[in-house]
Design a protein around this motif. Structure first.
Motif, PDB file in Angstrom:
ATOM      1  N   VAL A 260      94.520 -37.375  97.359  1.00 61.65           N
ATOM      2  CA  VAL A 260      95.208 -38.169  96.351  1.00 61.65           C
ATOM      3  C   VAL A 260      94.823 -39.635  96.561  1.00 61.65           C
ATOM      4  CG1 VAL A 260      97.465 -38.923  95.497  1.00 61.65           C
ATOM      5  CG2 VAL A 260      97.102 -36.539  96.175  1.00 61.65           C
ATOM      6  N   SER A 261      94.592 -40.352  95.465  1.00 63.41           N
ATOM      7  CA  SER A 261      94.219 -41.758  95.536  1.00 63.41           C
ATOM      8  C   SER A 261      95.164 -42.542  96.452  1.00 63.41           C
ATOM      9  CB  SER A 261      94.255 -42.366  94.128  1.00 63.41           C
ATOM     10  OG  SER A 261      94.146 -43.776  94.190  1.00 63.41           O
ATOM     11  N   PRO A 262      94.619 -43.445  97.280  1.00 62.29           N
ATOM     12  CA  PRO A 262      95.484 -44.269  98.130  1.00 62.29           C
ATOM     13  C   PRO A 262      96.536 -45.037  97.337  1.00 62.29           C
ATOM     14  CG  PRO A 262      93.183 -44.520  98.784  1.00 62.29           C
ATOM     15  CD  PRO A 262      93.189 -43.708  97.521  1.00 62.29           C
ATOM     16  N   ALA A 263      96.232 -45.319  96.061  1.00 60.93           N
ATOM     17  CA  ALA A 263      97.189 -46.051  95.229  1.00 60.93           C
ATOM     18  C   ALA A 263      98.473 -45.263  94.973  1.00 60.93           C
ATOM     19  CB  ALA A 263      96.534 -46.420  93.894  1.00 60.93           C
ATOM     20  N   ARG A 264      98.430 -43.930  95.123  1.00 58.46           N
ATOM     21  CA  ARG A 264      99.593 -43.094  94.847  1.00 58.46           C
ATOM     22  C   ARG A 264      99.923 -42.134  95.983  1.00 58.46           C
ATOM     23  NH1 ARG A 264      99.939 -46.438  91.839  1.00 58.46           N
ATOM     24  NH2 ARG A 264     100.204 -46.461  89.567  1.00 58.46           N
ATOM     25  N   ARG A 265      99.187 -42.194  97.064  1.00 56.58           N
ATOM     26  CA  ARG A 265      99.327 -41.194  98.122  1.00 56.58           C
ATOM     27  C   ARG A 265     100.702 -41.219  98.787  1.00 56.58           C
ATOM     28  NH1 ARG A 265      94.519 -41.693 102.005  1.00 56.58           N
ATOM     29  NH2 ARG A 265      93.439 -41.410 100.013  1.00 56.58           N
ATOM     30  N   ALA A 266     101.349 -42.377  98.797  1.00 55.94           N
ATOM     31  CA  ALA A 266     102.645 -42.493  99.468  1.00 55.94           C
ATOM     32  C   ALA A 266     103.753 -41.740  98.738  1.00 55.94           C
ATOM     33  CB  ALA A 266     103.024 -43.970  99.612  1.00 55.94           C
ATOM     34  N   ASN A 267     103.590 -41.561  97.414  1.00 54.68           N
ATOM     35  CA  ASN A 267     104.688 -40.932  96.661  1.00 54.68           C
ATOM     36  C   ASN A 267     104.234 -39.862  95.683  1.00 54.68           C
ATOM     37  OD1 ASN A 267     103.461 -42.591  94.819  1.00 54.68           O
ATOM     38  ND2 ASN A 267     105.214 -43.938  94.500  1.00 54.68           N
ATOM     39  N   ARG A 268     102.990 -39.385  95.793  1.00 60.98           N
ATOM     40  CA  ARG A 268     102.500 -38.285  94.961  1.00 60.98           C
ATOM     41  C   ARG A 268     101.759 -37.276  95.837  1.00 60.98           C
ATOM     42  NH1 ARG A 268     104.801 -41.333  91.974  1.00 60.98           N
ATOM     43  NH2 ARG A 268     104.438 -41.713  89.738  1.00 60.98           N
ATOM     44  N   HIS A 270      99.482 -33.482  96.085  1.00 64.51           N
ATOM     45  CA  HIS A 270      98.490 -32.770  95.281  1.00 64.51           C
ATOM     46  C   HIS A 270      99.182 -31.994  94.161  1.00 64.51           C
ATOM     47  CE1 HIS A 270      95.843 -33.569  98.735  1.00 64.51           C
ATOM     48  NE2 HIS A 270      94.848 -33.355  97.899  1.00 64.51           N
ATOM     49  N   ARG A 271     100.322 -31.388  94.485  1.00 61.53           N
ATOM     50  CA  ARG A 271     101.033 -30.609  93.464  1.00 61.53           C
ATOM     51  C   ARG A 271     101.557 -31.517  92.347  1.00 61.53           C
ATOM     52  NH1 ARG A 271     102.711 -25.595  92.801  1.00 61.53           N
ATOM     53  NH2 ARG A 271     104.578 -25.158  91.569  1.00 61.53           N
ATOM     54  N   ASP A 272     102.067 -32.692  92.709  1.00 57.23           N
ATOM     55  CA  ASP A 272     102.524 -33.644  91.693  1.00 57.23           C
ATOM     56  C   ASP A 272     101.385 -34.005  90.751  1.00 57.23           C
ATOM     57  OD1 ASP A 272     105.108 -33.810  92.751  1.00 57.23           O
ATOM     58  OD2 ASP A 272     104.563 -35.455  94.096  1.00 57.23           O
ATOM     59  N   ARG A 273     100.212 -34.225  91.325  1.00 56.25           N
ATOM     60  CA  ARG A 273      99.053 -34.604  90.518  1.00 56.25           C
ATOM     61  C   ARG A 273      98.644 -33.474  89.584  1.00 56.25           C
ATOM     62  NH1 ARG A 273      93.810 -36.047  93.891  1.00 56.25           N
ATOM     63  NH2 ARG A 273      93.805 -33.773  94.002  1.00 56.25           N
ATOM     64  N   LEU A 274      98.692 -32.233  90.081  1.00 52.94           N
ATOM     65  CA  LEU A 274      98.350 -31.091  89.243  1.00 52.94           C
ATOM     66  C   LEU A 274      99.361 -30.901  88.122  1.00 52.94           C
ATOM     67  CD1 LEU A 274      96.633 -28.630  88.578  1.00 52.94           C
ATOM     68  CD2 LEU A 274      97.877 -27.356  90.336  1.00 52.94           C
ATOM     69  N   LEU A 275     100.644 -31.047  88.428  1.00 53.49           N
ATOM     70  CA  LEU A 275     101.679 -30.923  87.394  1.00 53.49           C
ATOM     71  C   LEU A 275     101.484 -31.968  86.301  1.00 53.49           C
ATOM     72  CD1 LEU A 275     104.808 -30.245  89.632  1.00 53.49           C
ATOM     73  CD2 LEU A 275     103.790 -28.643  87.986  1.00 53.49           C
ATOM     74  N   LEU A 276     101.149 -33.194  86.697  1.00 53.92           N
ATOM     75  CA  LEU A 276     100.876 -34.240  85.719  1.00 53.92           C
ATOM     76  C   LEU A 276      99.690 -33.864  84.846  1.00 53.92           C
ATOM     77  CD1 LEU A 276     101.197 -37.089  84.524  1.00 53.92           C
ATOM     78  CD2 LEU A 276      99.841 -37.946  86.459  1.00 53.92           C
ATOM     79  N   SER A 277      98.657 -33.320  85.449  1.00 51.35           N
ATOM     80  CA  SER A 277      97.449 -32.934  84.701  1.00 51.35           C
ATOM     81  C   SER A 277      97.762 -31.862  83.674  1.00 51.35           C
ATOM     82  CB  SER A 277      96.370 -32.446  85.676  1.00 51.35           C
ATOM     83  OG  SER A 277      96.067 -33.447  86.628  1.00 51.35           O
ATOM     84  N   LEU A 278      98.580 -30.885  84.039  1.00 57.21           N
ATOM     85  CA  LEU A 278      98.960 -29.835  83.102  1.00 57.21           C
ATOM     86  C   LEU A 278      99.811 -30.394  81.959  1.00 57.21           C
ATOM     87  CD1 LEU A 278      99.669 -26.973  85.648  1.00 57.21           C
ATOM     88  CD2 LEU A 278      97.998 -26.870  83.786  1.00 57.21           C
ATOM     89  N   GLN A 279     100.663 -31.376  82.264  1.00 56.05           N
ATOM     90  CA  GLN A 279     101.442 -32.022  81.210  1.00 56.05           C
ATOM     91  C   GLN A 279     100.533 -32.748  80.226  1.00 56.05           C
ATOM     92  OE1 GLN A 279     104.286 -34.559  83.187  1.00 56.05           O
ATOM     93  NE2 GLN A 279     105.131 -32.865  84.366  1.00 56.05           N
ATOM     94  N   ILE A 280      99.514 -33.417  80.750  1.00 54.38           N
ATOM     95  CA  ILE A 280      98.565 -34.142  79.897  1.00 54.38           C
ATOM     96  C   ILE A 280      97.862 -33.188  78.943  1.00 54.38           C
ATOM     97  CG2 ILE A 280      96.353 -35.389  79.961  1.00 54.38           C
ATOM     98  CD1 ILE A 280      97.399 -36.763  82.531  1.00 54.38           C
TER      99      ILE A 280
END
Length: 326
Positions: A260-268, A270-280
């Motif tokens: 996960v990008s360092p810009a979001r790694r503290a609070n996102r 891999h699963r959060d990122r995937l859920l966002l992608s599916l929402q998109i």
């Protein structure tokens, strides 16, 4: 008896029989509805070109075999849960699984696809996840002038996401003028490299070509930055760091989806990122990225044409019918 596609690692592949293990506690049995071929990565695997130094990093979550091959590889799979925890049975799910008719995995390895996202589009989740990570890495600012070089699956997805930032100028660039149709469907401006707008604050490079990287640097304004998304395998790429690279204080920075990008790694996660992608992917416009389709049993014949850069193909969707199970 189920079946799976295996890459030989020497420019061809075959469908092999698979015997599934029993479904255990906390596991699910998934029947594949469709899978996607991630063209850039899977072409390298098909040709046996994964560098020795990257073989561990390149392993897919449920890969079998070792590079260069034979290897069962892939990570864009959408199916329906047939057995498992009650809350998942009957659910359409996304999983980072290779091309196989049915499979058994831990329930934690599947992600339910939101209502409103058809399975045929949900195979793009891995691609959108890469694009989301790239946008987090790029960190565009209000009013930025941005170019995305390379209108493949990832580049086109990045351009679409970046175009949503207020007051930005986003241009999708590709050597193939036919990609203008993809850009138009996504609502993004298009240009060939020679006519591209310069003075960019930010360029995302996704063409996987030496010429594309050179042009990306040329398009930058002073102190601009290239976000390098391309994966070159074992190829050595010449980077033009002479001329005005230093005097204009240009920068090149890599982006890669494995973390996960360092810009979001503290609070996102891999699963959060995937859920966002599916929402998109609830936006039907992304369906334009699926530009080819074949049946599962046709993969041994179709993949060589894809690896030979069959024109016009972005994401190849593989469909599965019950007769694919023998």
């Amino acid at each position: 008896m189920e079946r799976a596609f295996w890459f030989s690692g020497s420019g061809d592949g075959e469908i092999r029989p698979v015997t599934l293990p029993p479904v255990g506690e906390g596991e699910v049995l998934v029947r594949t509805l469709c899978s996607g071929v991630s063209r850039g990565t899977e072409t390298l695997v098909f040709r046996g070109e994964v560098p020795v130094s990257q073989r561990a990093a390149m392993r897919a979550p449920f890969q079998e075999g070792d590079f260069p091959g034979p290897v069962k590889y892939g990570y864009l799979n959408v199916g329906v849960v047939e057995q498992g925890p009650e809350q998942l049975v009957g659910q359409v799910v996304f999983c980072l699984y290779p091309h196989q008719t049915r499979y058994v995995v831990p329930a934690s390895a599947v992600t339910p696809v939101p209502i409103g996202v058809p399975p045929e589009r949900a195979i793009l989740a891995g691609t959108i996840e890469t694009a989301v990570n790239a946008v987090w890495d790029a960190a565009p600012k209000l009013g930025d002038r941005i170019a995305v070089v390379g209108a493949g699956m990832v580049g086109s997805s990045v351009a679409k996401l970046l175009s949503g930032f207020p007051a930005t100028r986003v241009q999708l660039i590709d050597v193939d003028p036919e990609r203008a149709k993809v850009a138009e469907a996504l609502g993004v401006d298009f240009s060939t490299p020679e006519d591209a707008l310069g003075d960019c604050d930010l360029v995302v490079h996704a063409s996987a070509s030496e010429a594309g990287l050179a042009r990306s640097l040329e398009l930058l304004a002073p102190e601009g930055e290239v976000i390098e998304l391309s994966w070159y395998g074992g190829r050595r790429i010449s980077v033009p760091l002479g001329e005005n690279f230093h005097s204009r204080r240009l920068a090149i920075r890599s982006s890669q989806v494995g973390m996960v990008s360092p810009a979001r790694r503290a609070n996102r996660s891999h699963r959060d990122r995937l859920l966002l992608s599916l929402q998109i992917l609830s936006d039907p416009v992304f369906s334009v990225l699926v530009s080819g389709e074949c049946r599962f049993h046709e993969l041994p014949d179709v993949l060589p044409r894809l690896a030979a850069n069959e024109p016009g193909t972005l994401c190849l969707r593989v469909t599965y019918q019950r007769e694919d199970t023998r």
